[in-house]
Design an enzyme around this catalytic site. Structure first.
Site, PDB file in Angstrom:
ATOM      1  N   HIS A  89      -8.346  15.455 -28.046  1.00 48.98           N
ATOM      2  CA  HIS A  89      -7.130  14.647 -27.551  1.00 48.98           C
ATOM      3  C   HIS A  89      -7.541  13.235 -28.400  1.00 48.98           C
ATOM      4  O   HIS A  89      -7.219  12.156 -27.835  1.00 48.98           O
ATOM      5  CB  HIS A  89      -7.052  14.754 -26.269  1.00 48.98           C
ATOM      6  CG  HIS A  89      -5.506  13.887 -26.241  1.00 48.98           C
ATOM      7  ND1 HIS A  89      -5.674  12.696 -25.761  1.00 48.98           N
ATOM      8  CD2 HIS A  89      -4.370  14.003 -26.209  1.00 48.98           C
ATOM      9  CE1 HIS A  89      -4.057  12.862 -24.863  1.00 48.98           C
ATOM     10  NE2 HIS A  89      -4.033  13.218 -25.907  1.00 48.98           N
ATOM     11  N   LYS A  91      -7.695   9.860 -30.371  1.00 42.84           N
ATOM     12  CA  LYS A  91      -6.944   8.716 -31.804  1.00 42.84           C
ATOM     13  C   LYS A  91      -8.148   7.599 -32.217  1.00 42.84           C
ATOM     14  O   LYS A  91      -7.983   6.563 -31.993  1.00 42.84           O
ATOM     15  CB  LYS A  91      -5.779   8.420 -31.031  1.00 42.84           C
ATOM     16  CG  LYS A  91      -5.516   9.129 -30.248  1.00 42.84           C
ATOM     17  CD  LYS A  91      -4.286   8.726 -29.453  1.00 42.84           C
ATOM     18  CE  LYS A  91      -3.654   9.828 -28.851  1.00 42.84           C
ATOM     19  NZ  LYS A  91      -4.159  10.486 -27.719  1.00 42.84           N
ATOM     20  N   ASP A  96     -15.145   3.933 -44.643  1.00 45.07           N
ATOM     21  CA  ASP A  96     -16.479   3.154 -44.517  1.00 45.07           C
ATOM     22  C   ASP A  96     -17.820   3.126 -44.133  1.00 45.07           C
ATOM     23  O   ASP A  96     -18.892   2.021 -44.266  1.00 45.07           O
ATOM     24  CB  ASP A  96     -16.242   2.113 -46.016  1.00 45.07           C
ATOM     25  CG  ASP A  96     -15.710   2.300 -47.078  1.00 45.07           C
ATOM     26  OD1 ASP A  96     -15.179   3.298 -47.798  1.00 45.07           O
ATOM     27  OD2 ASP A  96     -14.463   1.275 -47.544  1.00 45.07           O
TER      28      ASP A  96
END
Length: 147
Positions: A89, A91, A96
């Protein structure tokens, strides 16, 4: 560097797109689902520029209407799927290995248009390194998405 963005509205979407466009070497995306064509096209453009893009996502969301994971995989983007009975779950995304975005924002059209969501961008190396290590652990533990 520290910025925060909120939805509804386009600030989260635009923040992600700007980070994708700014990436020079790598983008590691670890999100529950990707179902916003604007983000999908920005991810694909980043991949086509030669930036190494890797995505980890939840297996239960792959077949949702609007999911763009299969499309991205078919375009050559590396994808790994959570294969547990629970949800992956997260996010967050790393750019880089220098910048991190993290927050509640789902990478979906409804998150931009309707939901109260947030994202924070930072270049604080402590956070970047912690999330990078976690991404690598997940990357090694989940199977490749099979087209």
């Amino acid at each position: 560097l520290a910025e925060s963005w909120f939805s509804p509205g386009n600030s989260c979407l635009n923040g992600i797109k700007h980070q994708l466009k700014s990436a020079a070497k790598s983008v590691d995306i670890c999100v529950f689902t990707i179902a916003d064509d604007h983000l999908t096209e920005a991810i694909l453009a980043t991949h086509k520029r030669g930036v190494k893009v890797r995505i980890i996502t939840d297996n239960d969301k792959i077949n949702d209407v609007g999911s763009d994971i299969d499309y991205l995989a078919r375009q050559g983007v590396e994808v790994k799927l959570d294969n547990t009975r629970y949800h992956m779950h997260h996010k967050f995304a790393l750019f880089d290995n220098e910048r991190l975005i993290n927050g509640s924002f789902n990478w979906t059209r409804s998150a931009s248009q309707f939901n109260s969501e947030d994202l924070t961008l930072t270049d604080d190396s402590r956070h970047v390194q912690d999330f990078s290590r976690h991404f690598e652990q997940l990357w090694l533990s989940f199977p490749n998405y099979s087209i």
